[in-house]
Scaffold this motif. Sequence first.
Motif, mmCIF file in Angstrom:
data_model
loop_
_atom_site.group_PDB
_atom_site.id
_atom_site.type_symbol
_atom_site.label_atom_id
_atom_site.label_comp_id
_atom_site.label_asym_id
_atom_site.label_seq_id
_atom_site.Cartn_x
_atom_site.Cartn_y
_atom_site.Cartn_z
ATOM 1 N N PHE A 50 39.055 34.433 9.761
ATOM 2 C CA PHE A 50 38.264 34.023 10.922
ATOM 3 C C PHE A 50 36.919 33.463 10.474
ATOM 4 O O PHE A 50 36.150 34.132 9.785
ATOM 5 C CB PHE A 50 38.041 35.218 11.853
ATOM 6 N N ASP A 51 36.657 32.223 10.865
ATOM 7 C CA ASP A 51 35.388 31.559 10.569
ATOM 8 C C ASP A 51 34.370 31.982 11.631
ATOM 9 O O ASP A 51 34.494 31.628 12.801
ATOM 10 C CB ASP A 51 35.610 30.041 10.616
ATOM 11 N N THR A 52 33.360 32.751 11.243
ATOM 12 C CA THR A 52 32.395 33.251 12.225
ATOM 13 C C THR A 52 31.466 32.161 12.754
ATOM 14 O O THR A 52 30.799 32.365 13.768
ATOM 15 C CB THR A 52 31.515 34.363 11.620
ATOM 16 N N LEU A 53 31.419 31.010 12.066
ATOM 17 C CA LEU A 53 30.478 29.942 12.433
ATOM 18 C C LEU A 53 29.046 30.496 12.524
ATOM 19 O O LEU A 53 28.248 30.065 13.346
ATOM 20 C CB LEU A 53 30.881 29.268 13.752
ATOM 21 N N ALA A 67 38.736 31.637 1.207
ATOM 22 C CA ALA A 67 39.495 32.766 1.758
ATOM 23 C C ALA A 67 40.888 32.321 2.217
ATOM 24 O O ALA A 67 41.870 33.051 2.055
ATOM 25 C CB ALA A 67 38.733 33.406 2.908
ATOM 26 N N CYS A 68 40.961 31.117 2.791
ATOM 27 C CA CYS A 68 42.260 30.598 3.245
ATOM 28 C C CYS A 68 43.202 30.364 2.062
ATOM 29 O O CYS A 68 44.405 30.658 2.143
ATOM 30 C CB CYS A 68 42.064 29.297 4.025
ATOM 31 N N ILE A 69 42.662 29.863 0.957
ATOM 32 C CA ILE A 69 43.483 29.667 -0.244
ATOM 33 C C ILE A 69 43.895 31.031 -0.807
ATOM 34 O O ILE A 69 45.032 31.231 -1.236
ATOM 35 C CB ILE A 69 42.718 28.841 -1.301
ATOM 36 N N GLY A 70 42.937 31.984 -0.780
ATOM 37 C CA GLY A 70 43.239 33.340 -1.238
ATOM 38 C C GLY A 70 44.356 33.978 -0.431
ATOM 39 O O GLY A 70 45.200 34.698 -0.976
ATOM 40 N N THR A 75 34.414 35.287 7.433
ATOM 41 C CA THR A 75 33.596 34.552 6.461
ATOM 42 C C THR A 75 32.366 33.941 7.120
ATOM 43 O O THR A 75 32.340 33.695 8.329
ATOM 44 C CB THR A 75 34.384 33.401 5.791
ATOM 45 N N ILE A 76 31.380 33.693 6.290
ATOM 46 C CA ILE A 76 30.202 32.948 6.710
ATOM 47 C C ILE A 76 30.649 31.580 7.235
ATOM 48 O O ILE A 76 31.723 31.082 6.876
ATOM 49 C CB ILE A 76 29.219 32.792 5.526
ATOM 50 N N SER A 77 29.843 30.969 8.078
ATOM 51 C CA SER A 77 30.177 29.686 8.698
ATOM 52 C C SER A 77 30.652 28.638 7.687
ATOM 53 O O SER A 77 30.044 28.434 6.635
ATOM 54 C CB SER A 77 28.944 29.138 9.427
#
Length: 275
Positions: free
Chosen positions: A111-114, A97-100, A85-87
């Motif tokens: 994974f959070d790309t930051l 996304a985490c809830i999904g 995902t975007i930062s």
Amino acid sequence: MIKIVSDSSADLPIDLIKKYDITLVPLTVTIEGHDYLEKVDLTPKEFFAKMWSSEALPRTSQPSPASFAEAFSQFSADTEILCFTISSGLSGTYQSACIGKDLSDAKVTVFDTLAGSLGHGLQITRAAELAQQGYTVDEIVADLMEYRENMNILVLLNTLENIVKGGRLSKFQGSLAKILNIKVLLERVEGGKVEIFEKIRGKKKFKKRVLDVIQERGTDFSSTIFGITHTGNEEDVEALKQELIERFRPKDIIVNYMGATMGTYAGKDGIIISF
């Protein structure tokens, strides 16, 4: 088997999306009351044409948790999903996304790309190549955490018009910057947020300073992949690409249009360089 999913803001060229069979979950872009799914209902070129003619700034909304859950649930039970995902410093997409993930029965690592734009995209292609080489999800994540930490992202603002429209700068400040021909260089900082790095007067000095900053960030770029996204200023970007090749001899340079998420704030002739 590892499958890669990402939100649509990664700005990867379509050939790389196809090459690595990446599933995209689109963000929603709202322009003058109309909603569009990013890169589904609206191409980047179409988005910029609409944005330039609009008085108000477009708005982008993260995909819903249900959209992520639906994307995750389409794969077989033995598939491991790595979702990028975007930062989280720029958007609520990571949380969505985490809830999904929790809503689905799939085996998902989010994974959070930051990062944004091709800073996000370069992490996806790196993961895809590692997956093809037989790395496990845990091994890929460990590698990416180091890669993410060392990544540089520079945002080149040619105009502050969209920053003014977004209310982050007064009209007076914006007009003064235009009169004085001030360009602004931003950089990705800790937490995946973007902050002003320097203000430079004049386009020629701005270009030179950007190249000097890149030089300051490393000595050997032979194994480095640069990602460059833009808002339609292809001539400027091609010149920049040639400068990077001649000066730094990188492994590769990926160039693409910026999507709506970052393009809204980059504005006319904006550029993002990730490496």
